[in-house]
Design an enzyme around this catalytic site. Structure first.
Site, PDB file in Angstrom:
ATOM      1  CB  CYS A   1       8.767  11.240   3.190  1.00 35.09           C
ATOM      2  SG  CYS A   1       9.167   9.487   3.147  1.00 35.09           S
TER       3      CYS A   1
ATOM      4  NE  ARG B   1      12.130   2.584  -2.048  1.00 35.45           N
ATOM      5  CZ  ARG B   1      11.244   3.489  -1.359  1.00 35.45           C
ATOM      6  NH1 ARG B   1      11.499   4.805  -1.374  1.00 35.45           N
ATOM      7  NH2 ARG B   1      10.306   3.168  -0.515  1.00 35.45           N
TER       8      ARG B   1
HETATM    9  P1  XMP Z   1       9.646   6.181   8.829  1.00 35.06           P
HETATM   10  O1  XMP Z   1       8.749   7.519   9.161  1.00 35.06           O
HETATM   11  O2  XMP Z   1       9.207   5.143   9.584  1.00 35.06           O
HETATM   12  O3  XMP Z   1       9.139   5.825   7.091  1.00 35.06           O
HETATM   13  O4  XMP Z   1      11.058   6.554   9.023  1.00 35.06           O
HETATM   14  C1  XMP Z   1      10.109   4.900   6.584  1.00 35.06           C
HETATM   15  C2  XMP Z   1       9.356   4.920   5.235  1.00 35.06           C
HETATM   16  O5  XMP Z   1       9.531   6.099   4.355  1.00 35.06           O
HETATM   17  C3  XMP Z   1       9.643   5.728   2.985  1.00 35.06           C
HETATM   18  N1  XMP Z   1      11.002   6.410   2.385  1.00 35.06           N
HETATM   19  C4  XMP Z   1      10.706   7.331   1.692  1.00 35.06           C
HETATM   20  N2  XMP Z   1       9.684   8.155   1.282  1.00 35.06           N
HETATM   21  N3  XMP Z   1      11.492   9.630   0.251  1.00 35.06           N
HETATM   22  C5  XMP Z   1      10.122   9.104   0.614  1.00 35.06           C
HETATM   23  O6  XMP Z   1       9.261  10.265   0.149  1.00 35.06           O
HETATM   24  C6  XMP Z   1      12.453   8.842   0.767  1.00 35.06           C
HETATM   25  O7  XMP Z   1      13.587   9.494   0.376  1.00 35.06           O
HETATM   26  C7  XMP Z   1      11.964   7.864   1.395  1.00 35.06           C
HETATM   27  N4  XMP Z   1      12.874   6.693   1.936  1.00 35.06           N
HETATM   28  C8  XMP Z   1      12.047   5.880   2.676  1.00 35.06           C
HETATM   29  C9  XMP Z   1       9.618   4.138   2.922  1.00 35.06           C
HETATM   30  O8  XMP Z   1       8.325   3.827   2.437  1.00 35.06           O
HETATM   31  C10 XMP Z   1      10.016   3.815   4.394  1.00 35.06           C
HETATM   32  O9  XMP Z   1       9.398   2.527   4.706  1.00 35.06           O
END
Ligand code: XMP
Length: 471
Positions: free
Chosen positions: A308, A408
């Protein structure tokens, strides 16, 4: 809340802790960690044997991951960065994976080509196709049959015509015996008139007995959840025919358009949904006030995931532990103890999960940890003798280019900003081993905290340890 007092804005602000600046305060252990109970709730209606969920991301959860998760007693949420039909196929593949007689069998017509068969088998992750015409079984093709064939050859010319079959009354033991005797992997089921009724596969029958804590529905099929956009009611209805739980997947659920669109989905389908992502008490209270009994669970955390960059490019965010505590506090205020809280983003191991439980989470969602495993959808990459897998944010430029995920993220009117990045994660091997490691860490943490289960973890005291160095 909201502060217009510029002198005190910062001093009045709340503190949002990162995982490595808090510790669990140890307590007297009354059981051995191995005996800790780590079953918990995913949604109002689904109880997990282990508290782990794989994230709806296209580098994390497709059917292979969801099958592996459910076999261990966790759950996978199929991502939505694809067409509705592709997502439905992935959900169906999970439901098909372990039923004794598979009813919703993928078949092929005799006039199709070897290339068609290979494409279907690859897309659906299956290794054989019954050939059906006019409802009757006329042959079977397996991946072995098509391996060395000309891609343009017709199925009718290469299929096995003399198919060994059984009828619907066959039991598990006899099916295994027959498949062993005939040295076959697939046993099609037909009625007395030769009508095709279903399929038994050797692999599914053998694997069924292996996973004792698997999550199954009343027909013995594995459980699976699916992500949807709040603005795609048709996809939601279609998925609900097969999926066990829907999850509304947006970056910022606390948005009037998103909440009212979700309300419509709940009203028209009559099924509660998991909502998220949310980051604040007010978000949770508003979501529950808008959807009432329609909230099946809360997915908490904004901008803390490994991929993120939301909190870098917008400087807005709700770190996972803060977000979780906001949800748990709001539910406490409402006396709504039946709504599970899912911590999401930034967790790397069972210790991080244990901290999330202490702050009020019931279950934890991992992207990074599971993206690194064999069962994630991306290929293993070999770079200078080391193995990696790709992980990417659903708000990254590359993920958005795939098209389906664009809603999203809210429309800021100008150029679409990237809210995620792509990264390589060191390959970890089978998800079974990663889960074993997580279970070990969570159970050990419960032991140190002096608790006996996940619910008990919520009363664990925590210590601020802001100087802790990351090892
Ligand atoms: P981890 O740290 O386990 O986090 O890889 C997974 C979660 O990250 C969120 N997610 C995003 N958040 N930009 C964001 O700010 C993105 O592009 C993005 N893609 C995923 C999502 O909640 C996921 O479960």
């Amino acid at each position: 809340m909201g502060s217009n007092d510029f002198y005190t804005k910062l001093s009045d602000s709340q503190e949002a802790f990162a995982f490595n600046s808090v510790l669990l305060r140890p307590g007297k252990a009354v059981i051995e960690p191995k005996d800790a109970d780590i079953s918990t709730n995913f949604s109002k209606s689904i109880r997990l044997s282990i508290p782990f969920i794989s994230s709806p991301m296209d580098t994390v959860t497709e059917s292979r991951m969801a099958i592996a998760m459910a076999r261990r007693g966790g759950i996978g949420v199929i991502h939505r960065n694809c067409s509705a039909e592709e997502e439905l196929d992935m959900v169906k593949a999970v439901k098909r994976a372990e039923s004794f007689i598979i009813r919703d069998v993928v078949t092929i017509g005799k006039g199709k080509t070897v290339k068609d068969a290979v494409d279907i088998m690859n897309r659906q992750s299956i290794s054989g196709l019954p050939v059906v015409e006019g409802g009757k079984l006329i042959g079977i093709v397996t991946s072995r049959d098509v391996r060395d064939e000309d891609p343009s050859a017709r199925i009718m010319d290469i299929m096995t015509k003399d198919v060994i079959t059984a009828n619907e009354s066959i039991g598990e033991e006899d099916a295994v015996k027959q498949m062993r005797k005939e040295k076959i992997e697939k046993l099609p089921i037909v009625d007395k008139d030769g009508n095709f009724k279903g399929l038994i596969t050797y692999k599914d029958v053998k694997v069924k007995g292996k996973y004792k804590s698997a999550l199954r529905d009343s027909d013995g099929r594995l459980l699976v959840a699916a992500a949807v956009s709040p603005f795609d009611i048709e996809r939601a209805k279609m998925l609900l025919e097969v999926a066990d739980q829907l999850l509304i997947d947006v970056a910022h659920f606390h948005n009037t358009n998103v909440m009212s669109a979700t309300k419509r989905i709940v009203k028209e389908t009559g099924k509660p949904v998991i909502v998220g992502n949310l980051g604040t008490r007010e978000g949770v209270l508003d979501a529950i006030s808008e959807l009432d009994e329609g909230v099946a669970g809360l997915r908490m955390g904004l901008g803390s995931g490994s991929i993120c960059i939301t909190s870098d490019v917008t400087r807005a965010g709700s770190p996972t532990l803060y977000a979780v505590s906001q949800a748990a506090g709001a539910l406490q205020e409402l006396g709504a103890h039946n709504i599970p809280v899912i911590a999401d983003g930034g967790m790397k191991n069972g210790g991080d999960a244990a901290l999330a439980f202490a702050f009020g989470a019931d279950a934890v969602m991992f992207g990074y940890v599971f993206a690194a495993c064999y069962e994630s959808p991306t290929p293993i990459l070999d770079i200078e003798g080391k193995q990696f897998k790709k992980h990417r944010g659903m708000g990254s430029k590359a993920a958005r280019e795939r098209g389906a995920i664009v809603d999203r993220y809210a429309d800021s009117g100008g150029k679409k900003i990237a809210e995620g990045i792509e990264m390589l994660v060191p390959y970890k091997g089978r998800v079974d081993d990663a889960i074993d490691e997580l279970i070990g860490e969570v159970k050990a943490a419960i032991g140190y905290a002096g608790k006996t289960d996940i619910a008990g973890m919520k009363s664990t005291e925590v210590l601020r340890a802001p100087q802790r160095e990351k090892k």
